[in-house]
Design an enzyme around this catalytic site. Structure first.
Site, PDB file in Angstrom:
ATOM      1  N   SER A 178      53.208  38.139  31.062  1.00  0.00           N
ATOM      2  CA  SER A 178      53.374  36.764  30.582  1.00  0.00           C
ATOM      3  C   SER A 178      52.309  36.470  29.536  1.00  0.00           C
ATOM      4  O   SER A 178      52.274  37.123  28.505  1.00  0.00           O
ATOM      5  CB  SER A 178      53.302  35.783  31.764  1.00  0.00           C
ATOM      6  OG  SER A 178      53.563  34.462  31.342  1.00  0.00           O
ATOM      7  N   THR A 179      51.417  35.531  29.797  1.00  0.00           N
ATOM      8  CA  THR A 179      50.412  35.125  28.811  1.00  0.00           C
ATOM      9  C   THR A 179      49.548  36.316  28.392  1.00  0.00           C
ATOM     10  O   THR A 179      48.961  36.995  29.227  1.00  0.00           O
ATOM     11  CB  THR A 179      49.510  34.027  29.391  1.00  0.00           C
ATOM     12  OG1 THR A 179      50.322  33.006  29.938  1.00  0.00           O
ATOM     13  CG2 THR A 179      48.604  33.456  28.325  1.00  0.00           C
ATOM     14  N   MET A 297      49.830  34.385  33.569  1.00  0.00           N
ATOM     15  CA  MET A 297      49.421  33.252  34.381  1.00  0.00           C
ATOM     16  C   MET A 297      50.414  33.051  35.518  1.00  0.00           C
ATOM     17  O   MET A 297      51.622  33.231  35.354  1.00  0.00           O
ATOM     18  CB  MET A 297      49.365  32.001  33.500  1.00  0.00           C
ATOM     19  CG  MET A 297      48.786  30.768  34.162  1.00  0.00           C
ATOM     20  SD  MET A 297      48.679  29.415  32.964  1.00  0.00           S
ATOM     21  CE  MET A 297      47.510  30.082  31.791  1.00  0.00           C
ATOM     22  N   ASP A 300      54.362  35.107  39.262  1.00  0.00           N
ATOM     23  CA  ASP A 300      55.663  35.747  39.114  1.00  0.00           C
ATOM     24  C   ASP A 300      55.491  37.263  39.027  1.00  0.00           C
ATOM     25  O   ASP A 300      54.681  37.751  38.244  1.00  0.00           O
ATOM     26  CB  ASP A 300      56.370  35.225  37.858  1.00  0.00           C
ATOM     27  CG  ASP A 300      57.786  35.741  37.733  1.00  0.00           C
ATOM     28  OD1 ASP A 300      58.445  35.931  38.777  1.00  0.00           O
ATOM     29  OD2 ASP A 300      58.252  35.958  36.600  1.00  0.00           O
TER      30      ASP A 300
END
Length: 353
Positions: A178-179, A297, A300
């Site tokens: 993700s991030t 972040m 998940d």
């Protein structure tokens, strides 16, 4: 003092020190507004806002580590709060403006590229009115509530133990990130030889952005990189990236593997979701796959990686030192989902073996 009569608590997120100071001074002159803090990027902002959550957020778009549109989507999905965008990228009809509106921005102010401080001073009345109106909208519940946080069961049932083949010559790696993941994925995929096993990827990214992202990676990588289409084979020398706004599932077809693109509700408030991909890999590939959870972040993918490990897959989590955000890997490590914790520089070699 009732919440409605208390000063509006405002947090400012902008990478320009001049803008942060100017906005703080302008908004602070209004007795009905209290600037409770400011930060140069969304990740610093999250750390500080957790201690005292604001009523309204004033947000820039171009910032280090996480852009404002991604942050806006995260806020509206996880903790809906009125957000006022103040950026030089949000001119009339601009793509960024449309994205901000679609993501739920309460109001948008377009800063000039020059003379920003004088512009903000001239617009002070409009800004303070927007802040007050934003808090009023929240009080009137015009800001939509966060959706329920669904698990992977909303898309795919857990493995029953009979779907995966014990052994097959088709091996592949599933990656979730993700991030910070766009840069990390570029580093990993660009280092892989065309002979590497197949790869399936979920990168948290908005709809319509993943196709361009995959095309860019395809141009700079030796391996083929493409946005997923239902029926795509998981092949050596190919990386398949989940399209934004839809989940990616791996299924077995005989002794081979192919992907299915699924329209379904967000899981862990993400679509695509890493947990959905990892569950499908655990269910249909088991020990024939590897799982890698990278910078990001939230949580998940942590449960899905644990399911992969329990199904016999090798599993890896990126270490804190090489992560932009040590959220998803940290949660996976905490749950015992990772066989090994590795640096970003080690991941290409693990995939290529």
């Amino acid at each position: 003092m009732s919440p409605e009569s208390a000063p509006v608590k405002v947090f400012i997120v902008d990478d320009s020190a001049v803008v942060r100071q100017a906005l703080s001074e302008i908004l602070g002159k209004d007795r009905g507004i209290r600037v409770i803090g400011h930060a140069m990027d969304p990740l610093f902002a999250l750390e500080r806002m957790e201690k005292d959550w604001p009523d309204v957020i004033v947000l820039d778009v171009e910032m280090p580590r996480m852009d404002g549109i991604t942050f806006l989507r995260k806020i509206m999905a996880e903790r809906p709060t009125p957000v006022i965008i103040c950026s030089s990228l949000t001119g009339k009809g601009a793509e960024t403006t449309l994205q901000a509106m679609a993501a739920g921005a309460f109001a948008i102010f377009t800063k000039p590229t020059l003379g920003v401080k004088s512009f903000l001073e001239d617009a002070s009345n409009d800004l303070t009115q927007a802040v007050r109106a934003a808090r009023a909208a929240r009080a009137a519940k015009l800001i939509r509530p966060a959706p329920p946080k669904l698990g992977a069961d909303a898309v795919l049932a857990a493995a029953s133990g009979s779907e995966a083949m014990a052994v097959t010559t088709d091996r592949f790696t599933a990656i979730g990130t993700s991030t910070g993941g766009t840069q990390a994925l570029e580093y990993v995929l660009a280092a892989l030889p065309r002979t590497c096993p197949g790869i399936v990827v979920v990168q948290h990214m908005p709809e319509k952005f993943t196709a361009a992202f995959a095309q860019r990676l395809d141009r700079i990588c030796e391996i083929e990189v493409k946005e997923a289409v239902t029926g795509d084979r998981v092949l050596p020398g190919r990386a398949i990236i989940a399209p934004g706004g839809r989940h990616l599932v791996v299924r077995r077809s005989g002794a081979q593997y192919q992907v299915e693109v699924v329209s379904a509700p967000p899981v862990n408030r993400h679509c695509p979701s890493v947990d959905v991909l990892f569950r499908s890999v655990a269910k249909f590939a088991g020990r024939n796959a590897r799982g890698v959870i990278m910078t990001g972040m939230g949580d998940d993918g942590a449960r899905g990686l644990l399911e992969m490990r329990q199904a016999g897959a090798q599993t890896f989590a990126q270490d804190e030192e090489s992560c932009v955000v040590f959220g998803m890997p940290k949660e996976a490590i905490r749950m015992g989902a990772a066989d090994r914790v590795v640096s970003l520089s080690q991941i290409p070699e693990l995939i290529a073996r």
